[in-house]
Motif scaffolding. Structure first.
Motif, mmCIF file in Angstrom:
data_model
loop_
_atom_site.group_PDB
_atom_site.id
_atom_site.type_symbol
_atom_site.label_atom_id
_atom_site.label_comp_id
_atom_site.label_asym_id
_atom_site.label_seq_id
_atom_site.Cartn_x
_atom_site.Cartn_y
_atom_site.Cartn_z
ATOM 1 N N ARG A 19 0.844 -1.199 0.000
ATOM 2 C CA ARG A 19 0.000 0.000 0.000
ATOM 3 C C ARG A 19 0.872 1.239 0.000
ATOM 4 N NH1 ARG A 19 -5.082 -1.527 3.533
ATOM 5 N NH2 ARG A 19 -5.238 0.723 3.629
ATOM 6 N N SER A 20 0.263 2.383 -0.233
ATOM 7 C CA SER A 20 0.993 3.640 -0.171
ATOM 8 C C SER A 20 1.561 3.829 1.229
ATOM 9 C CB SER A 20 0.065 4.818 -0.496
ATOM 10 O OG SER A 20 -0.394 4.729 -1.819
ATOM 11 N N PHE A 21 2.715 4.486 1.297
ATOM 12 C CA PHE A 21 3.312 4.781 2.595
ATOM 13 C C PHE A 21 2.430 5.739 3.380
ATOM 14 C CE2 PHE A 21 7.181 3.552 0.306
ATOM 15 C CZ PHE A 21 7.817 2.767 1.250
ATOM 16 N N THR A 22 2.465 5.616 4.701
ATOM 17 C CA THR A 22 1.800 6.588 5.569
ATOM 18 C C THR A 22 2.839 7.601 6.028
ATOM 19 O OG1 THR A 22 2.275 5.372 7.609
ATOM 20 C CG2 THR A 22 0.224 4.793 6.425
ATOM 21 N N ASN A 23 2.368 8.716 6.545
ATOM 22 C CA ASN A 23 3.290 9.720 7.089
ATOM 23 C C ASN A 23 4.149 9.111 8.191
ATOM 24 O OD1 ASN A 23 2.138 11.573 5.386
ATOM 25 N ND2 ASN A 23 1.182 12.805 6.986
ATOM 26 N N ALA A 24 3.539 8.284 9.025
ATOM 27 C CA ALA A 24 4.263 7.681 10.150
ATOM 28 C C ALA A 24 5.371 6.761 9.650
ATOM 29 C CB ALA A 24 3.299 6.908 11.047
ATOM 30 N N GLU A 25 5.099 5.969 8.617
ATOM 31 C CA GLU A 25 6.115 5.057 8.084
ATOM 32 C C GLU A 25 7.305 5.823 7.514
ATOM 33 O OE1 GLU A 25 3.244 1.363 6.668
ATOM 34 O OE2 GLU A 25 3.509 3.098 5.336
ATOM 35 N N VAL A 26 7.018 6.862 6.749
ATOM 36 C CA VAL A 26 8.101 7.656 6.162
ATOM 37 C C VAL A 26 8.858 8.402 7.257
ATOM 38 C CG1 VAL A 26 8.644 9.566 4.598
ATOM 39 C CG2 VAL A 26 6.975 7.827 3.912
ATOM 40 N N ALA A 27 8.133 8.928 8.227
ATOM 41 C CA ALA A 27 8.782 9.641 9.328
ATOM 42 C C ALA A 27 9.784 8.737 10.042
ATOM 43 C CB ALA A 27 7.732 10.157 10.309
ATOM 44 N N ARG A 28 9.376 7.505 10.361
ATOM 45 C CA ARG A 28 10.287 6.551 11.011
ATOM 46 C C ARG A 28 11.488 6.250 10.114
ATOM 47 N NH1 ARG A 28 5.505 4.275 12.728
ATOM 48 N NH2 ARG A 28 5.462 2.806 10.984
ATOM 49 N N ALA A 29 11.243 6.080 8.828
ATOM 50 C CA ALA A 29 12.309 5.694 7.900
ATOM 51 C C ALA A 29 13.354 6.785 7.712
ATOM 52 C CB ALA A 29 11.709 5.312 6.547
ATOM 53 N N VAL A 30 12.928 8.042 7.769
ATOM 54 C CA VAL A 30 13.875 9.136 7.502
ATOM 55 C C VAL A 30 14.298 9.898 8.753
ATOM 56 C CG1 VAL A 30 13.035 9.410 5.134
ATOM 57 C CG2 VAL A 30 12.094 10.867 6.930
ATOM 58 N N GLY A 31 13.775 9.499 9.911
ATOM 59 C CA GLY A 31 14.198 10.133 11.160
ATOM 60 C C GLY A 31 13.587 11.491 11.424
ATOM 61 N N LEU A 32 12.350 11.683 10.985
ATOM 62 C CA LEU A 32 11.630 12.925 11.256
ATOM 63 C C LEU A 32 10.374 12.606 12.051
ATOM 64 C CD1 LEU A 32 11.745 14.648 7.744
ATOM 65 C CD2 LEU A 32 13.083 15.261 9.755
ATOM 66 N N SER A 33 9.727 13.638 12.542
ATOM 67 C CA SER A 33 8.458 13.417 13.223
ATOM 68 C C SER A 33 7.347 13.300 12.182
ATOM 69 C CB SER A 33 8.148 14.582 14.166
ATOM 70 O OG SER A 33 7.890 15.758 13.418
ATOM 71 N N GLU A 34 6.281 12.646 12.584
ATOM 72 C CA GLU A 34 5.133 12.526 11.697
ATOM 73 C C GLU A 34 4.569 13.903 11.359
ATOM 74 O OE1 GLU A 34 0.848 10.197 11.530
ATOM 75 O OE2 GLU A 34 2.296 9.658 13.077
ATOM 76 N N SER A 35 4.595 14.813 12.332
ATOM 77 C CA SER A 35 4.077 16.165 12.064
ATOM 78 C C SER A 35 4.962 16.908 11.065
ATOM 79 C CB SER A 35 3.932 16.963 13.358
ATOM 80 O OG SER A 35 5.192 17.197 13.959
ATOM 81 N N ILE A 37 6.570 15.529 8.543
ATOM 82 C CA ILE A 37 6.185 14.994 7.239
ATOM 83 C C ILE A 37 4.873 15.620 6.791
ATOM 84 C CG2 ILE A 37 5.492 12.916 5.968
ATOM 85 C CD1 ILE A 37 8.495 13.006 6.531
ATOM 86 N N SER A 38 3.923 15.715 7.705
ATOM 87 C CA SER A 38 2.628 16.318 7.398
ATOM 88 C C SER A 38 2.797 17.770 6.942
ATOM 89 C CB SER A 38 1.721 16.242 8.612
ATOM 90 O OG SER A 38 0.481 16.861 8.347
ATOM 91 N N GLN A 39 3.665 18.512 7.632
ATOM 92 C CA GLN A 39 3.906 19.908 7.255
ATOM 93 C C GLN A 39 4.568 20.018 5.882
ATOM 94 O OE1 GLN A 39 6.228 21.254 10.577
ATOM 95 N NE2 GLN A 39 4.423 21.840 11.768
ATOM 96 N N LEU A 40 5.482 19.115 5.573
ATOM 97 C CA LEU A 40 6.119 19.123 4.258
ATOM 98 C C LEU A 40 5.093 18.819 3.161
ATOM 99 C CD1 LEU A 40 9.429 17.242 5.115
ATOM 100 C CD2 LEU A 40 9.233 19.624 4.350
ATOM 101 N N ARG A 41 4.212 17.869 3.426
ATOM 102 C CA ARG A 41 3.207 17.487 2.432
ATOM 103 C C ARG A 41 2.153 18.563 2.232
ATOM 104 N NH1 ARG A 41 0.961 11.553 2.904
ATOM 105 N NH2 ARG A 41 0.337 12.129 0.793
ATOM 106 N N SER A 42 1.835 19.310 3.273
ATOM 107 C CA SER A 42 0.810 20.349 3.156
ATOM 108 C C SER A 42 1.379 21.670 2.635
ATOM 109 C CB SER A 42 0.157 20.600 4.513
ATOM 110 O OG SER A 42 1.067 21.261 5.382
ATOM 111 N N GLY A 43 2.695 21.781 2.649
ATOM 112 C CA GLY A 43 3.316 23.030 2.228
ATOM 113 C C GLY A 43 3.538 24.003 3.368
#
Length: 150
Positions: A19-35, A37-43
């Motif tokens: 399935r598509s990655f979730t914000n939480a999965e990418v956050a864990r993988a790259v060492g960032l917080s889920e928030s 990732i959310s801020q990057l995706r929302s601009g």
């Protein structure tokens, strides 16, 4: 940045879930917080660090330069690596896409990136001199034709 990241989230699948990655999965993988990732995706966070961009690019298997198209959401200029450019574009767009691909390849080379960073802030005269040296080196190595084309 946001549209490119969102496109990666839509097109790249998590191999363990299919399935598509979730914000939480990418956050864990790259060492960032889920928030973050959310801020990057929302601009909301539009200017991430180079380290963040490199980590995101590595996670999604693309060159970091895909995040530097300079044309958020404008179609062909923002095509991701391996993604076809939409047909029907003008010859000018095709040239722009070709030039963008060359720039992406150059920026992904650490040596080229280092030269560009060191050249930042030099006078126009110094930049012209450096450009001349590079043009001569490219001719000597057979990378450009006799008139500097290529």
């Amino acid at each position: 940045m946001a549209s490119t990241l969102n496109r990666l989230f839509q097109t790249e699948k998590n191999p363990s879930t299919g399935r598509s990655f979730t914000n939480a999965e990418v956050a864990r993988a790259v060492g960032l917080s889920e928030s973050a990732i959310s801020q990057l995706r929302s601009g909301a966070k539009a200017n991430p660090t180079l380290t963040t961009i490199e980590r995101l690019a590595g996670h999604f298997g693309v060159e970091p330069a895909v995040f530097f198209s300079g044309r958020e959401g404008e179609g062909p200029g923002e095509a991701l690596a391996g993604e076809p450019v939409e047909p029907g574009g003008s010859e000018e767009e095709s040239e722009e896409v070709r030039a963008s691909k060359e720039l992406l390849a150059a920026v992904s080379d650490a040596g080229v990136r280092g030269l560009a960073l060191r050249a930042n802030g030099l006078s126009p005269e110094s930049l012209r001199m450096i450009a001349g040296v590079i043009a001569q080196a490219r001719r000597l190595e057979g990378l450009d034709g006799p008139q500097g084309e290529g």
